[in-house]
Design a protein around this motif. Structure first.
Motif, short mmCIF file in Angstrom:
data_model
loop_
_atom_site.label_atom_id
_atom_site.label_comp_id
_atom_site.label_asym_id
_atom_site.label_seq_id
_atom_site.Cartn_x
_atom_site.Cartn_y
_atom_site.Cartn_z
N PHE A 1 36.98 47.85 42.92
CA PHE A 1 38.02 47.55 41.94
C PHE A 1 37.48 47.97 40.57
N ILE A 2 38.05 49.03 40.00
CA ILE A 2 37.53 49.63 38.78
C ILE A 2 38.59 49.57 37.68
N ASP A 3 38.28 48.92 36.57
CA ASP A 3 39.13 48.93 35.37
C ASP A 3 40.57 48.51 35.65
N ASN A 4 40.74 47.44 36.40
CA ASN A 4 42.05 46.84 36.58
C ASN A 4 42.22 45.71 35.57
N GLU A 5 43.47 45.43 35.18
CA GLU A 5 43.65 44.40 34.16
C GLU A 5 45.02 43.74 34.24
N THR A 6 45.07 42.56 33.64
CA THR A 6 46.33 41.85 33.48
C THR A 6 46.49 41.50 32.00
N ALA A 7 47.75 41.37 31.58
CA ALA A 7 48.02 41.07 30.17
C ALA A 7 49.37 40.39 30.07
N GLY A 8 49.65 39.85 28.90
CA GLY A 8 50.93 39.20 28.63
C GLY A 8 50.78 38.29 27.43
N SER A 9 51.89 37.94 26.82
CA SER A 9 51.83 37.10 25.63
C SER A 9 51.27 35.71 25.94
N PHE B 1 33.04 45.56 45.18
CA PHE B 1 32.49 45.87 43.87
C PHE B 1 33.59 45.80 42.83
N PHE B 2 33.34 45.09 41.73
CA PHE B 2 34.30 44.93 40.65
C PHE B 2 33.65 45.37 39.34
N SER B 3 34.31 46.27 38.63
CA SER B 3 33.79 46.73 37.34
C SER B 3 34.93 46.85 36.34
N GLY B 4 34.67 46.36 35.12
CA GLY B 4 35.64 46.53 34.04
C GLY B 4 36.94 45.78 34.21
N SER B 5 36.93 44.66 34.93
CA SER B 5 38.15 43.86 35.11
C SER B 5 38.47 43.11 33.81
N ARG B 6 39.77 42.97 33.53
CA ARG B 6 40.19 42.33 32.28
C ARG B 6 41.30 41.32 32.54
N ALA B 7 41.08 40.09 32.14
CA ALA B 7 42.09 39.03 32.20
C ALA B 7 41.61 37.87 31.35
N ASP B 8 42.54 37.02 30.93
CA ASP B 8 42.18 35.84 30.15
C ASP B 8 41.68 34.70 31.02
N THR C 1 52.75 36.15 54.00
CA THR C 1 52.25 37.47 54.38
C THR C 1 50.75 37.40 54.63
N SER C 2 50.29 38.15 55.62
CA SER C 2 48.87 38.30 55.90
C SER C 2 48.48 39.74 55.58
N LEU C 3 47.57 39.91 54.63
CA LEU C 3 47.19 41.24 54.16
C LEU C 3 45.69 41.45 54.37
N PHE C 4 45.36 42.56 55.02
CA PHE C 4 43.96 42.96 55.24
C PHE C 4 43.74 44.31 54.58
N VAL C 5 42.72 44.39 53.70
CA VAL C 5 42.41 45.62 52.98
C VAL C 5 40.94 45.95 53.21
N ALA C 6 40.63 47.21 53.52
CA ALA C 6 39.25 47.62 53.75
C ALA C 6 39.03 49.05 53.28
N ASN C 7 37.81 49.31 52.82
CA ASN C 7 37.37 50.67 52.46
C ASN C 7 38.34 51.36 51.52
N SER C 8 38.81 50.64 50.53
CA SER C 8 39.80 51.19 49.62
C SER C 8 39.33 51.07 48.17
N ILE C 9 39.97 51.84 47.30
CA ILE C 9 39.63 51.86 45.88
C ILE C 9 40.88 51.53 45.07
N PHE C 10 40.72 50.61 44.13
CA PHE C 10 41.78 50.24 43.20
C PHE C 10 41.27 50.52 41.79
N GLU C 11 41.91 51.44 41.07
CA GLU C 11 41.43 51.80 39.75
C GLU C 11 42.58 51.93 38.76
#
Length: 244
Positions: A87-95, A116-123, A45-55
């Motif tokens: 990208f604001i306060d997005n996260e991943t988790a798992g055991s 812009f990325f703020s508050g991202s969470r991952a190991d 797949t080819s994905l293009f994303v612009a001028n969007s917000i992920f929170e």
């Protein structure tokens, strides 16, 4: 689970001026992994994303699985280009941990520009984990303290971080870096690690201090990018006049 909001397979997609908020991708008994809290792109797949917000999007693994891509996950020879997005306060988790708090890209390429990325969470890769990536003119702030903001897992010579600011996280792993302000320091031409001197303005807390817009002094990040770079139209000024 694949894509809390959108699942793409063997396709081309363009996403512009969209808001993705509060989506989740949670693994199941048959598939322990959560791929892409908001979007998952799979199989050429080819994905293009612009001028969007992920929170506030989350990808979560169960039963020993991992969450991969709190906002966006691409895999199986899929390619992602994302520009002028937040990208604001997005996260991943798992055991078994989370990978790519905002973006996870494997077996394909990532091109991220002016994001812009703020508050991202991952190991692993608190903001971005990718196989190969070109990342330019991004700001990453307040990611996991003690974790790496960006991790490249593939061929490092095909990746580059340039003209960017990373603050409130650890360093960058396996990604050649130039002309960037990285807290704690990062090897490479033109890199430095001093306080970028953020200021609060009409749309948030991450403008740059500039005497010409009323602050006491200029941020060291002003005009510190690659001198051969093309100027991106926009502003880092609290008075919101275009940068020059």
């Amino acid at each position: 689970a694949y894509g809390g909001a959108i699942w793409l397979e063997n396709s081309e997609a363009v996403i512009i001026d969209c808001l993705f908020s509060g989506n989740t991708a949670v693994g199941s008994y048959s598939n322990r992994y959560g791929w892409g809290g908001a979007i998952c792109a799979y199989n050429n797949t080819s994905l293009f994303v612009a001028n969007s917000i992920f929170e506030h999007n989350i990808a979560t693994g169960v039963g020993g699985g991992t969450g991969r891509g709190g906002a966006i996950s691409t895999m199986a020879s899929s390619n992602l280009t994302v520009s002028d997005s937040s990208f604001i306060d997005n996260e991943t988790a798992g055991s078994a941990g989370g990978r790519g708090g905002a973006i996870y890209s494997i077996e394909g390429t990532l091109n991220a520009v002016n994001c812009f990325f703020s508050g991202s969470r991952a190991d692993y890769g608190s903001a971005i984990q990718a196989y190969t990536a070109t990342i330019s003119n991004v700001t990453i702030v307040d990611a996991n303290v003690g974790y790496n903001a960006i991790e490249i897992t593939g061929i490092t010579l095909n990746s580059l971080l340039i003209n960017s600011i990373i603050r409130g996280s650890n360093t960058v792993i396996n990604c050649p870096t130039t002309y960037s302000c990285v807290e704690g320091g990062q090897p490479g031409i033109g890199n430095f690690s001093v306080d970028p001197m953020f200021e609060t303005g009409p749309q948030g807390d991450y403008y740059l201090s500039q005497a010409s817009s009323g602050q006491a002094a200029d941020s060291p990040c002003i005009d510190a990018g690659d001198p051969n770079s093309v100027l991106i139209i926009g502003t880092t000024r609290t008075d919101e006049l275009d940068d020059t």
